[in-house]
Design an enzyme around this catalytic site. Structure first.
Site, short mmCIF file in Angstrom:
data_model
loop_
_atom_site.label_atom_id
_atom_site.label_comp_id
_atom_site.label_asym_id
_atom_site.label_seq_id
_atom_site.Cartn_x
_atom_site.Cartn_y
_atom_site.Cartn_z
N THR A 21 0.88 -1.23 -0.12
CA THR A 21 -0.02 -0.08 0.09
C THR A 21 0.87 1.21 -0.03
O THR A 21 0.37 2.31 -0.11
CB THR A 21 -0.88 0.00 1.10
OG1 THR A 21 -0.12 -0.11 2.55
CG2 THR A 21 -2.09 -1.22 1.24
N GLY A 22 2.22 1.15 0.11
CA GLY A 22 3.08 2.14 0.00
C GLY A 22 3.70 2.63 -1.17
O GLY A 22 3.11 1.96 -2.31
N VAL A 47 6.50 2.75 -2.61
CA VAL A 47 7.43 1.68 -3.54
C VAL A 47 6.76 0.58 -3.95
O VAL A 47 6.70 0.08 -4.87
CB VAL A 47 8.77 1.56 -2.54
CG1 VAL A 47 9.67 0.42 -3.16
CG2 VAL A 47 9.52 2.82 -2.09
N ARG A 84 -3.68 -2.54 9.61
CA ARG A 84 -4.64 -1.14 9.21
C ARG A 84 -5.07 -1.51 8.03
O ARG A 84 -6.30 -0.97 7.67
CB ARG A 84 -3.61 -0.05 9.32
CG ARG A 84 -3.32 0.10 10.76
CD ARG A 84 -2.43 1.56 10.58
NE ARG A 84 -1.22 1.56 9.90
CZ ARG A 84 0.07 1.19 10.23
NH1 ARG A 84 0.06 1.06 11.67
NH2 ARG A 84 0.98 0.92 9.44
N SER A 85 -4.31 -2.06 7.03
CA SER A 85 -4.81 -2.13 5.51
C SER A 85 -5.46 -3.30 5.11
O SER A 85 -5.52 -3.65 3.94
CB SER A 85 -3.47 -1.77 4.49
OG SER A 85 -2.90 -0.60 5.06
N CYS A 138 18.00 5.42 -2.57
CA CYS A 138 17.56 5.97 -3.77
C CYS A 138 18.80 6.82 -4.47
O CYS A 138 19.03 6.76 -5.48
CB CYS A 138 16.40 6.65 -3.74
SG CYS A 138 15.95 7.43 -2.17
N LYS A 192 25.37 7.01 3.88
CA LYS A 192 24.73 5.96 3.26
C LYS A 192 25.41 6.32 1.70
O LYS A 192 25.90 5.11 1.07
CB LYS A 192 23.40 6.01 3.00
CG LYS A 192 22.49 5.53 4.26
CD LYS A 192 21.11 5.81 4.00
CE LYS A 192 20.25 5.56 5.08
NZ LYS A 192 19.00 6.02 5.02
N ARG A 194 16.69 18.19 0.85
CA ARG A 194 15.35 17.62 0.39
C ARG A 194 14.49 19.06 -0.29
O ARG A 194 14.98 20.06 0.12
CB ARG A 194 14.44 17.44 1.68
CG ARG A 194 13.15 16.59 1.49
CD ARG A 194 13.03 15.43 0.72
NE ARG A 194 13.59 14.50 1.93
CZ ARG A 194 13.80 13.06 1.47
NH1 ARG A 194 13.86 12.83 0.29
NH2 ARG A 194 14.22 12.30 2.44
N HIS A 236 14.45 12.59 -8.10
CA HIS A 236 15.94 12.91 -7.32
C HIS A 236 16.78 13.57 -8.32
O HIS A 236 17.01 12.76 -9.67
CB HIS A 236 16.51 11.88 -6.42
CG HIS A 236 15.90 11.51 -5.42
ND1 HIS A 236 14.63 12.02 -4.92
CD2 HIS A 236 16.11 10.56 -4.36
CE1 HIS A 236 14.17 11.38 -3.75
NE2 HIS A 236 15.04 10.43 -3.49
N ASN A 293 13.05 8.35 -8.20
CA ASN A 293 13.42 7.70 -7.05
C ASN A 293 12.60 6.53 -6.73
O ASN A 293 12.96 5.62 -5.80
CB ASN A 293 13.47 8.71 -5.88
CG ASN A 293 12.12 9.36 -5.55
OD1 ASN A 293 11.63 9.98 -6.42
ND2 ASN A 293 11.62 9.06 -4.39
N1 LIG Z 1 10.58 6.16 -1.32
C1 LIG Z 1 11.78 5.83 -1.86
O1 LIG Z 1 12.32 6.66 -2.57
C2 LIG Z 1 12.66 4.97 -1.40
C3 LIG Z 1 13.76 4.56 -1.93
C4 LIG Z 1 14.63 3.54 -1.35
C5 LIG Z 1 14.19 2.55 -0.35
N2 LIG Z 1 12.92 3.08 0.11
C6 LIG Z 1 12.45 2.46 1.35
O2 LIG Z 1 11.34 1.59 0.95
C7 LIG Z 1 10.57 1.47 2.29
C8 LIG Z 1 9.10 1.91 1.99
O3 LIG Z 1 9.19 3.22 1.74
P1 LIG Z 1 7.84 3.84 1.05
O4 LIG Z 1 8.28 5.11 0.46
O5 LIG Z 1 6.92 2.89 0.08
O6 LIG Z 1 6.94 4.01 2.49
P2 LIG Z 1 5.40 4.55 2.38
O7 LIG Z 1 4.87 5.06 1.33
O8 LIG Z 1 5.35 5.17 3.90
O9 LIG Z 1 4.93 2.96 2.75
C9 LIG Z 1 4.96 2.16 3.84
C10 LIG Z 1 4.51 0.62 3.52
O10 LIG Z 1 4.96 -0.12 4.62
C11 LIG Z 1 3.91 -0.67 5.35
N3 LIG Z 1 4.24 -1.09 6.82
C12 LIG Z 1 4.52 0.05 7.85
N4 LIG Z 1 4.71 -0.65 8.93
C13 LIG Z 1 4.11 -1.88 8.80
C14 LIG Z 1 4.06 -2.66 9.63
N5 LIG Z 1 4.18 -2.80 11.03
N6 LIG Z 1 3.86 -4.05 9.12
C15 LIG Z 1 3.43 -4.14 7.88
N7 LIG Z 1 3.49 -3.11 7.04
C16 LIG Z 1 3.73 -1.99 7.36
C17 LIG Z 1 2.71 0.24 5.02
O11 LIG Z 1 1.54 -0.33 5.31
P3 LIG Z 1 0.10 0.11 5.65
O12 LIG Z 1 -0.29 1.27 4.60
O13 LIG Z 1 -0.70 -0.75 6.11
O14 LIG Z 1 0.83 1.23 6.84
C18 LIG Z 1 3.11 0.56 3.50
O15 LIG Z 1 2.56 -0.43 2.75
C19 LIG Z 1 11.29 2.21 3.36
O16 LIG Z 1 12.29 1.23 3.96
C20 LIG Z 1 12.27 3.09 2.48
O17 LIG Z 1 13.33 3.56 3.30
C21 LIG Z 1 12.14 3.94 -0.17
#
Ligand SMILES: NC(=O)c1ccc[n+]([C@@H]2O[C@H](COP(=O)([O-])OP(=O)(O)OC[C@H]3O[C@@H](n4cnc5c(N)ncnc54)[C@H](OP(=O)(O)O)[C@@H]3O)[C@@H](O)[C@H]2O)c1
Length: 340
Positions: free
Chosen positions: A11-12, A14, A39-40, A130, A215, A236, A243, A316
């Site tokens: 649901t996020g 990525v 939650r989802s 990223c 990193k 940011r 990016h 990104n």
């Molecule tokens: N965005 C980028 O550019 C990028 C790049 C490289 C790496 N990352 C990494 O990728 C990961 C996700 O990033 P995102 O940007 O997609 O974040 P996001 O949009 O906030 O989405 C987070 C996801 O994780 C789930 N989640 C959170 N807590 C959880 C739990 N306790 N149990 C099960 N599922 C859980 C959420 O589910 P719910 O909807 O149910 O809360 C949602 O599906 C992070 O580790 C981030 O550092 C991101």
């Protein structure tokens, strides 16, 4: 016969892109499960022309599943990735949790595809940060030709790199500027992000750098060459997706800008757009939804013996996260698992 694939964090930002990219690239999927937090539970997400109902990561049984793409952040990854790995499912993780573990390969398939073969020690493969992913795609072919000594990089990172709440924060603050009664205090960021830039990503380290900057240093060394020195400043900016990076590179050998342009044009994953005229370069808004890392503004740095400057832009959520993870799955499939 294809793979049984799990997407955790579906649901996020990525996770949704992972599902899109698996479908777009026709990854050989026999069965797919979309997981998120409780939650989802039951939330619908798209996979090609199908709709999947989200299941709870906490109660999911990974036995019999081949590959799990994780995008849930370090906390939940620490709890659930070892369970998936112990059940025989190879975890490809987007969090920073295991990136620096010598027993976990850190892979960008354009740079070090052979590293996937080291997955078996922990059954985990890490995806880089990223800002590192797009930079190493640009650096590797130049390093192979002229050996990079030092890189000075400044990043201009979009808010989608901080998750879905950060996207809402930029959107709400931007609207509140025009409607001041609708006051929006910063929650995700420490200062206002709308109409502003913030030279702070992730926590501060003892030496005054931030963890995001650290990193980029450590990951570049692990992916390309420990001898490369990197000095990074990560910022940011109020951009939703994409990016950008200004990169200054010092080489051991001479490399002129024409040859560098030719090398980058031929390199995997790169698109050179470099016209030296108004608009003859790429901006983040133009890279959204694309696979490529775009390179513009390639030019000699005349202040040092063997130096080049360039501008590097990528989506990104794609090359910085979901696309790279799917490419790792493809590489693992071709080199090791050999199904599909
Ligand atoms: N965005 C980028 O550019 C990028 C790049 C490289 C790496 N990352 C990494 O990728 C990961 C996700 O990033 P995102 O940007 O997609 O974040 P996001 O949009 O906030 O989405 C987070 C996801 O994780 C789930 N989640 C959170 N807590 C959880 C739990 N306790 N149990 C099960 N599922 C859980 C959420 O589910 P719910 O909807 O149910 O809360 C949602 O599906 C992070 O580790 C981030 O550092 C991101």
């Amino acid at each position: 016969m294809g793979y049984k694939v799990v997407v955790a964090g579906a649901t996020g930002n990525v996770g949704r892109e992972m599902l899109n990219i698996l479908a777009e690239r026709q990854f050989p999927v026999d069965e797919i499960a979309a997981l998120a937090s409780r939650r989802s539970l039951g939330t619908e997400v798209s996979f090609g022309d199908k709709t999947l109902k989200t299941q709870d990561l906490d109660t999911f049984d990974f036995s019999g599943w081949d590959i799990a793409l994780f995008a849930v952040g370090s906390g939940p990854t620490k709890e659930y990735a070892p369970k998936a790995a112990a059940a025989g499912c190879v975890v490809i993780d987007n969090s920073s949790l295991d990136r620096y573990d010598p027993d976990v390969p850190l892979v960008v398939p354009e740079c070090n595809p052979e590293a996937v073969e080291g997955y078996a020690k922990k059954n985990i493969i890490a995806n880089p940060n990223c800002s590192t992913a797009q930079m190493v795609v640009a650096l590797k072919p130049l390093h192979d030709r002229a050996k990079i000594k030092r890189v000075v990089v400044s990043t201009y990172q979009s808010v989608s790199g901080s998750g879905k709440e950060a996207i809402d924060e930029l959107w709400d603050q931007t609207k509140a500027i025009y409607n001041p009664t609708d006051d929006r205090e910063p929650k995700v960021y420490t200062k206002q992000i709308a109409f502003n830039v913030i030279p702070h990503i992730d926590v501060f380290m003892e030496d005054g750098s931030t963890k995001e900057e650290w990193k980029m240093v450590v990951e570049t060394k692990k992916i390309i060459d420990p001898a490369i020195k990197v000095s990074a400043t990560c910022v940011r900016v109020p951009v939703f997706v994409g990016h950008s990076e200004s990169i200054n590179i010092e080489f051991e050998d001479h490399l002129d800008e024409e040859e560098a342009r030719d090398i980058l044009r031929e390199a995997p994953g790169i698109m050179v757009i470099d016209k030296r005229e108004d608009g003859g370069y790429v901006t983040p808004i133009e890279c959204v939804g694309d696979y490529a890392t775009f390179i513009s503004r390639i030019r000699q740095d005349s202040t040092i013996d063997n130096g080049l400057n360039l501008w590097c832009v990528s989506d990104n959520l794609r090359k910085g996260a979901a696309l790279n993870a799917v490419q790792i799955a493809e590489t693992l499939g071709k080199r090791v698992l050999k199904k599909g």
